[in-house]
Design a protein around this motif. Structure first.
Motif, PDB file in Angstrom:
ATOM      1  N   GLU A  65       0.851  -1.133   0.165  1.00  0.00           N
ATOM      2  CA  GLU A  65      -0.011  -0.170  -0.058  1.00  0.00           C
ATOM      3  C   GLU A  65       0.894   1.204   0.031  1.00  0.00           C
ATOM      4  O   GLU A  65       0.578   2.177  -0.709  1.00  0.00           O
ATOM      5  N   LEU A  66       2.014   1.150   0.823  1.00  0.00           N
ATOM      6  CA  LEU A  66       2.753   2.387   0.695  1.00  0.00           C
ATOM      7  C   LEU A  66       3.479   2.658  -0.605  1.00  0.00           C
ATOM      8  O   LEU A  66       3.705   3.656  -1.083  1.00  0.00           O
ATOM      9  N   ALA A  67       3.895   1.466  -1.172  1.00  0.00           N
ATOM     10  CA  ALA A  67       4.484   1.664  -2.739  1.00  0.00           C
ATOM     11  C   ALA A  67       3.553   2.097  -3.527  1.00  0.00           C
ATOM     12  O   ALA A  67       3.911   2.978  -4.490  1.00  0.00           O
ATOM     13  N   LEU A  68       2.214   1.603  -3.617  1.00  0.00           N
ATOM     14  CA  LEU A  68       1.210   2.345  -4.435  1.00  0.00           C
ATOM     15  C   LEU A  68       1.124   3.660  -4.073  1.00  0.00           C
ATOM     16  O   LEU A  68       1.042   4.605  -4.919  1.00  0.00           O
ATOM     17  N   ARG A  69       0.826   4.204  -2.864  1.00  0.00           N
ATOM     18  CA  ARG A  69       0.700   5.710  -2.628  1.00  0.00           C
ATOM     19  C   ARG A  69       1.884   6.377  -2.957  1.00  0.00           C
ATOM     20  O   ARG A  69       1.909   7.796  -3.251  1.00  0.00           O
ATOM     21  N   ALA A  70       3.084   5.895  -2.772  1.00  0.00           N
ATOM     22  CA  ALA A  70       4.293   6.354  -2.965  1.00  0.00           C
ATOM     23  C   ALA A  70       4.672   6.539  -4.669  1.00  0.00           C
ATOM     24  O   ALA A  70       5.684   7.090  -5.303  1.00  0.00           O
ATOM     25  N   GLY A  71       3.782   5.730  -5.451  1.00  0.00           N
ATOM     26  CA  GLY A  71       3.853   6.078  -6.954  1.00  0.00           C
ATOM     27  C   GLY A  71       4.977   5.141  -7.308  1.00  0.00           C
ATOM     28  O   GLY A  71       5.685   5.528  -8.571  1.00  0.00           O
ATOM     29  N   ASP A  72       5.389   4.062  -6.850  1.00  0.00           N
ATOM     30  CA  ASP A  72       6.516   3.308  -7.165  1.00  0.00           C
ATOM     31  C   ASP A  72       6.051   2.510  -8.380  1.00  0.00           C
ATOM     32  O   ASP A  72       4.962   2.015  -8.429  1.00  0.00           O
ATOM     33  N   GLY A  73       7.125   2.089  -8.977  1.00  0.00           N
ATOM     34  CA  GLY A  73       6.950   1.158 -10.232  1.00  0.00           C
ATOM     35  C   GLY A  73       6.653   1.953 -11.520  1.00  0.00           C
ATOM     36  O   GLY A  73       6.222   3.044 -11.727  1.00  0.00           O
ATOM     37  N   ASN A  74       6.780   1.143 -12.744  1.00  0.00           N
ATOM     38  CA  ASN A  74       6.669   2.043 -14.112  1.00  0.00           C
ATOM     39  C   ASN A  74       6.261   0.834 -14.828  1.00  0.00           C
ATOM     40  O   ASN A  74       7.020  -0.315 -15.032  1.00  0.00           O
ATOM     41  N   THR A  75       5.182   1.070 -15.898  1.00  0.00           N
ATOM     42  CA  THR A  75       4.874   0.031 -16.927  1.00  0.00           C
ATOM     43  C   THR A  75       5.965  -0.316 -17.909  1.00  0.00           C
ATOM     44  O   THR A  75       5.732  -1.316 -18.422  1.00  0.00           O
ATOM     45  N   ARG A  76       6.920   0.779 -18.056  1.00  0.00           N
ATOM     46  CA  ARG A  76       7.745   0.595 -19.213  1.00  0.00           C
ATOM     47  C   ARG A  76       9.205  -0.044 -18.632  1.00  0.00           C
ATOM     48  O   ARG A  76       9.834  -0.587 -19.362  1.00  0.00           O
ATOM     49  N   VAL A  77       9.317  -0.130 -17.346  1.00  0.00           N
ATOM     50  CA  VAL A  77      10.586  -0.510 -16.844  1.00  0.00           C
ATOM     51  C   VAL A  77      10.281  -1.531 -15.423  1.00  0.00           C
ATOM     52  O   VAL A  77       9.850  -1.367 -14.742  1.00  0.00           O
ATOM     53  N   ASP A  78      10.959  -2.859 -16.068  1.00  0.00           N
ATOM     54  CA  ASP A  78      10.730  -3.630 -15.285  1.00  0.00           C
ATOM     55  C   ASP A  78      12.173  -3.915 -14.271  1.00  0.00           C
ATOM     56  O   ASP A  78      13.213  -4.721 -14.657  1.00  0.00           O
TER      57      ASP A  78
END
Ligand code: SF4
Length: 177
Positions: A65-78
């Motif tokens: 949940e923290l990662a989602l709220r922090a905006g972690d992750g990228n659809t184009r970069v694994d």
């Protein structure tokens, strides 16, 4: 904490849960991040290992949940794993839950704003209070009282600094000045 509970929990509580119980606290951080120019084949194996590692973490739901709220992750970069999800999975979940996450982030900011106000009032009160005290027949223990007051002031200032640093980091300002 289940994923449903995490969704309804304020950021400060989520962070405290992760700080207290993160399984990766003593792990090699490299496990969770793809190295620059790392071949897909070796990253895939480590990514799977990292996801398995997170699966056994007692605070996985709060971390996700923290990662989602922090905006972690990228659809184009694994290139990362956090909260048991790859970066691309986090980005997809963020898109799917965009409305909910916007509301949660706004609530977090409100909570932090109130915390900052409360802490600032306490800090001012401490700073403006005389450290002099009397006990046992009127003897003044100024040094002890001043040391205790300074300790309280430092603790309050630390709390304020941590909240401000987190807010600035989320706003893209990096480490707070
Ligand atoms: S879920 Fe994974 S990344 Fe998050 S705290 Fe636990 S071990 Fe660390």
């Amino acid at each position: 904490m289940t994923s449903t509970q995490a969704r309804h929990t304020r950021r400060a509580v989520l962070q405290a849960a992760v700080d207290a119980s993160a399984r990766c606290a003593a792990a090699d951080p490299d496990l969770f991040f793809r190295a620059e120019n790392e071949p897909q084949i070796t990253w895939q194996a480590r990514r799977a290992e990292a996801i398995r590692f997170c699966t056994g973490c007692p605070t996985r739901a709060a971390c996700e949940e923290l990662a989602l709220r922090a905006g972690d992750g990228n659809t184009r970069v694994d290139d990362m794993v956090r909260g048991g999800l790859s970066g691309t999975e986090l980005a997809a979940a963020r898109t799917a839950q965009a409305e909910r996450l916007t509301t949660a982030a706004a609530a977090d900011r409100d909570t932090e704003g109130r915390q900052l106000d409360d802490l600032t009032v306490k800090l001012r009160t401490q700073a403006s209070t005389s450290p002099d005290g009397r006990c046992n027949g009127g003897r003044i223990h100024q040094d002890e009282n001043r040391a205790e007051q300074n300790r309280r002031i430092r603790a309050l200032a630390d709390q304020i600094r941590q909240i401000r640093t987190a807010r600035r980091a989320r706003a893209g300002w990096g480490v707070a000045a």
